[in-house]
Each structure stands twice: as C-alpha cells, then as structure tokens.
Design a protein around this motif. Sequence first.
Motif, PDB file in Angstrom:
ATOM      1  N   ASN A   1      47.254  27.477  44.722  1.00  0.00           N
ATOM      2  CA  ASN A   1      46.225  27.845  43.762  1.00  0.00           C
ATOM      3  C   ASN A   1      46.531  29.226  43.196  1.00  0.00           C
ATOM      4  O   ASN A   1      46.350  30.227  43.866  1.00  0.00           O
ATOM      5  N   ASN A   2      47.038  29.265  41.981  1.00  0.00           N
ATOM      6  CA  ASN A   2      47.378  30.537  41.346  1.00  0.00           C
ATOM      7  C   ASN A   2      46.122  31.265  40.908  1.00  0.00           C
ATOM      8  O   ASN A   2      45.226  30.673  40.316  1.00  0.00           O
ATOM      9  N   PRO A   3      46.075  32.562  41.171  1.00  0.00           N
ATOM     10  CA  PRO A   3      44.879  33.304  40.784  1.00  0.00           C
ATOM     11  C   PRO A   3      44.897  33.755  39.328  1.00  0.00           C
ATOM     12  O   PRO A   3      45.952  33.856  38.717  1.00  0.00           O
ATOM     13  N   LEU A   4      43.718  34.009  38.818  1.00  0.00           N
ATOM     14  CA  LEU A   4      43.559  34.708  37.555  1.00  0.00           C
ATOM     15  C   LEU A   4      43.996  36.136  37.835  1.00  0.00           C
ATOM     16  O   LEU A   4      43.607  36.717  38.838  1.00  0.00           O
ATOM     17  N   SER A   5      44.844  36.709  36.998  1.00  0.00           N
ATOM     18  CA  SER A   5      45.327  38.055  37.290  1.00  0.00           C
ATOM     19  C   SER A   5      45.051  39.001  36.132  1.00  0.00           C
ATOM     20  O   SER A   5      45.158  38.630  34.968  1.00  0.00           O
ATOM     21  N   CYS A   6      44.697  40.201  36.508  1.00  0.00           N
ATOM     22  CA  CYS A   6      44.416  41.253  35.548  1.00  0.00           C
ATOM     23  C   CYS A   6      45.341  42.416  35.876  1.00  0.00           C
ATOM     24  O   CYS A   6      45.339  42.915  37.006  1.00  0.00           O
ATOM     25  N   HIS A   7      46.152  42.806  34.914  1.00  0.00           N
ATOM     26  CA  HIS A   7      47.106  43.891  35.133  1.00  0.00           C
ATOM     27  C   HIS A   7      46.644  45.117  34.350  1.00  0.00           C
ATOM     28  O   HIS A   7      46.663  45.117  33.122  1.00  0.00           O
ATOM     29  N   CYS A   8      46.233  46.119  35.077  1.00  0.00           N
ATOM     30  CA  CYS A   8      45.786  47.376  34.483  1.00  0.00           C
ATOM     31  C   CYS A   8      46.908  48.394  34.618  1.00  0.00           C
ATOM     32  O   CYS A   8      47.938  48.123  35.230  1.00  0.00           O
ATOM     33  N   ARG A   9      46.684  49.573  34.100  1.00  0.00           N
ATOM     34  CA  ARG A   9      47.697  50.628  34.178  1.00  0.00           C
ATOM     35  C   ARG A   9      48.082  50.941  35.618  1.00  0.00           C
ATOM     36  O   ARG A   9      49.232  51.140  35.925  1.00  0.00           O
ATOM     37  N   HIS A  10      47.088  51.025  36.496  1.00  0.00           N
ATOM     38  CA  HIS A  10      47.320  51.518  37.853  1.00  0.00           C
ATOM     39  C   HIS A  10      47.307  50.425  38.924  1.00  0.00           C
ATOM     40  O   HIS A  10      47.701  50.680  40.049  1.00  0.00           O
ATOM     41  N   GLU A  11      46.810  49.238  38.595  1.00  0.00           N
ATOM     42  CA  GLU A  11      46.695  48.216  39.623  1.00  0.00           C
ATOM     43  C   GLU A  11      46.673  46.818  39.008  1.00  0.00           C
ATOM     44  O   GLU A  11      46.469  46.659  37.812  1.00  0.00           O
ATOM     45  N   SER A  12      46.864  45.853  39.856  1.00  0.00           N
ATOM     46  CA  SER A  12      46.703  44.454  39.476  1.00  0.00           C
ATOM     47  C   SER A  12      45.671  43.859  40.428  1.00  0.00           C
ATOM     48  O   SER A  12      45.730  44.088  41.639  1.00  0.00           O
ATOM     49  N   ILE A  13      44.740  43.128  39.865  1.00  0.00           N
ATOM     50  CA  ILE A  13      43.743  42.457  40.691  1.00  0.00           C
ATOM     51  C   ILE A  13      43.704  40.995  40.283  1.00  0.00           C
ATOM     52  O   ILE A  13      44.069  40.645  39.165  1.00  0.00           O
ATOM     53  N   GLY A  14      43.275  40.158  41.200  1.00  0.00           N
ATOM     54  CA  GLY A  14      43.242  38.741  40.902  1.00  0.00           C
ATOM     55  C   GLY A  14      41.981  38.072  41.399  1.00  0.00           C
ATOM     56  O   GLY A  14      41.408  38.473  42.410  1.00  0.00           O
ATOM     57  N   ALA A  15      41.545  37.074  40.651  1.00  0.00           N
ATOM     58  CA  ALA A  15      40.402  36.259  41.050  1.00  0.00           C
ATOM     59  C   ALA A  15      40.949  34.956  41.616  1.00  0.00           C
ATOM     60  O   ALA A  15      41.869  34.365  41.057  1.00  0.00           O
ATOM     61  N   THR A  16      40.390  34.536  42.720  1.00  0.00           N
ATOM     62  CA  THR A  16      40.761  33.265  43.328  1.00  0.00           C
ATOM     63  C   THR A  16      39.470  32.495  43.585  1.00  0.00           C
ATOM     64  O   THR A  16      38.384  32.939  43.201  1.00  0.00           O
ATOM     65  N   VAL A  17      39.587  31.390  44.261  1.00  0.00           N
ATOM     66  CA  VAL A  17      38.407  30.627  44.644  1.00  0.00           C
ATOM     67  C   VAL A  17      37.481  31.491  45.515  1.00  0.00           C
ATOM     68  O   VAL A  17      36.266  31.361  45.473  1.00  0.00           O
ATOM     69  N   ASP A  18      38.074  32.396  46.280  1.00  0.00           N
ATOM     70  CA  ASP A  18      37.302  33.208  47.222  1.00  0.00           C
ATOM     71  C   ASP A  18      36.938  34.595  46.716  1.00  0.00           C
ATOM     72  O   ASP A  18      36.156  35.295  47.356  1.00  0.00           O
ATOM     73  N   VAL A  19      37.517  35.033  45.594  1.00  0.00           N
ATOM     74  CA  VAL A  19      37.314  36.404  45.131  1.00  0.00           C
ATOM     75  C   VAL A  19      36.934  36.421  43.651  1.00  0.00           C
ATOM     76  O   VAL A  19      37.640  35.851  42.815  1.00  0.00           O
ATOM     77  N   ALA A  20      35.827  37.097  43.344  1.00  0.00           N
ATOM     78  CA  ALA A  20      35.410  37.315  41.957  1.00  0.00           C
ATOM     79  C   ALA A  20      35.804  38.736  41.570  1.00  0.00           C
ATOM     80  O   ALA A  20      35.829  39.632  42.412  1.00  0.00           O
ATOM     81  N   VAL A  21      36.113  38.954  40.310  1.00  0.00           N
ATOM     82  CA  VAL A  21      36.542  40.282  39.871  1.00  0.00           C
ATOM     83  C   VAL A  21      35.663  40.809  38.750  1.00  0.00           C
ATOM     84  O   VAL A  21      35.097  40.053  37.964  1.00  0.00           O
ATOM     85  N   ALA A  22      35.562  42.127  38.732  1.00  0.00           N
ATOM     86  CA  ALA A  22      34.950  42.839  37.614  1.00  0.00           C
ATOM     87  C   ALA A  22      36.063  43.661  36.998  1.00  0.00           C
ATOM     88  O   ALA A  22      36.809  44.335  37.706  1.00  0.00           O
ATOM     89  N   MET A  23      36.196  43.576  35.700  1.00  0.00           N
ATOM     90  CA  MET A  23      37.257  44.351  35.056  1.00  0.00           C
ATOM     91  C   MET A  23      36.722  44.976  33.778  1.00  0.00           C
ATOM     92  O   MET A  23      35.759  44.507  33.188  1.00  0.00           O
ATOM     93  N   TYR A  24      37.364  46.028  33.398  1.00  0.00           N
ATOM     94  CA  TYR A  24      37.014  46.748  32.182  1.00  0.00           C
ATOM     95  C   TYR A  24      38.047  46.381  31.127  1.00  0.00           C
ATOM     96  O   TYR A  24      39.224  46.688  31.268  1.00  0.00           O
TER      97      TYR A  24
END
Length: 176
Positions: A1-24
């Motif tokens: 299950n590939n996560p939704l990924s958000c690549h920011c300047r300083h970090e990468s975060i991902g949403a999975t079935v188990d993790v929700a993300v807040a992003m700017y």
Amino acid sequence: NNPLSCHCRHESIGATVDVAVAMYMMTSPSLGIPDGYTHYALFLARSLRVERLSVLLNRPIVNSLVFESQIATRSLSVTALRSMLLFVTSSDFSDELNRARLTAVRVHEMLIDFVLESWPNSYSKALNQPPPVVAPRHVKFATDFIRDNPQKTICGAELAMLTGTSLRSLQAGFRR
C-alpha cells in the motif's frame, strides 16, 4: 500500500491507511498520489482558520497556528471528521446546502471549529480550557464600582443597593 506523500523543503511526510496528515500547501511544492489511492481532503484557508480561532478564543491570534503534521486515522477525531465530510458532501445534503447560504456558512464554520478543536495544534491547550465563568451583571457592576472608586469605603448592603439587588443575591453572585 503506497502512501500519499508530501515533499516539503525540509521533510517528507506520508499518509497511509493508519496515518492522516496536515500540510501547508504553500510549503508543499510536491504532492505524490499513487494510482488507485483514495483519500479524504479538506482544504482550509489560513485566514479562515485564524479568523475562527480568534472567534473561539475571543482574542486576536498573535502566534502562528501550527498543526501536528500526522495523527492516527483510527483516532476518534479523524473518524468523526471523515463522517462529517461524507455527510456534508453527500448528494442528499450537498444539494440542499448549496441552496441554504446561511446554513452553508455555519457548516463551514463547524468543520473549521472541529478541526481546530480536535486536530492537535499550537492552540489546543487554550481551546480546551473551560470557558470563563461570566459573572452576573450585578457582580460585574459591583466590581467595577469598587475598582473605579478605591477611595470610598462601602459596606455590602450599600453595594447591594447600588447594584439594584439584595445583599444575599450579591453575596451569592460573588461566591460563583
């Protein structure tokens, strides 16, 4: 299950079935959505979040509002938010919502308020404080009189008479 990924300047975060993300969005130049991925999204303008936060706290917002970047999707708040989004976007409700402008504004405010109160953020502690106890009008009048006239010596009965209430009611108001 590939996560939704958000690549920011300083970090990468991902949403999975188990993790929700807040992003700017302003600081998220890259958003990767894998094929077949389904997700719920709620986009809230910064100005609206800060405006509602100011209303909820009854004061201007001087420090940045920063949300936790990730929370568990199985948390009660994420489950409730998902249910709210499903409800307001359902064809049964959304058609009527588009016709009822005042209701649409209130529903929008409700969603923002819910996110502010349930998604951990830099103002969570202030939002979860019990509301201040509002003193009865006669108690406020009495305290204003005492504060504005520190040179005057006045007994409780005189203060009660000035406030238009009985001494007993004034005393009970101060006890609250």
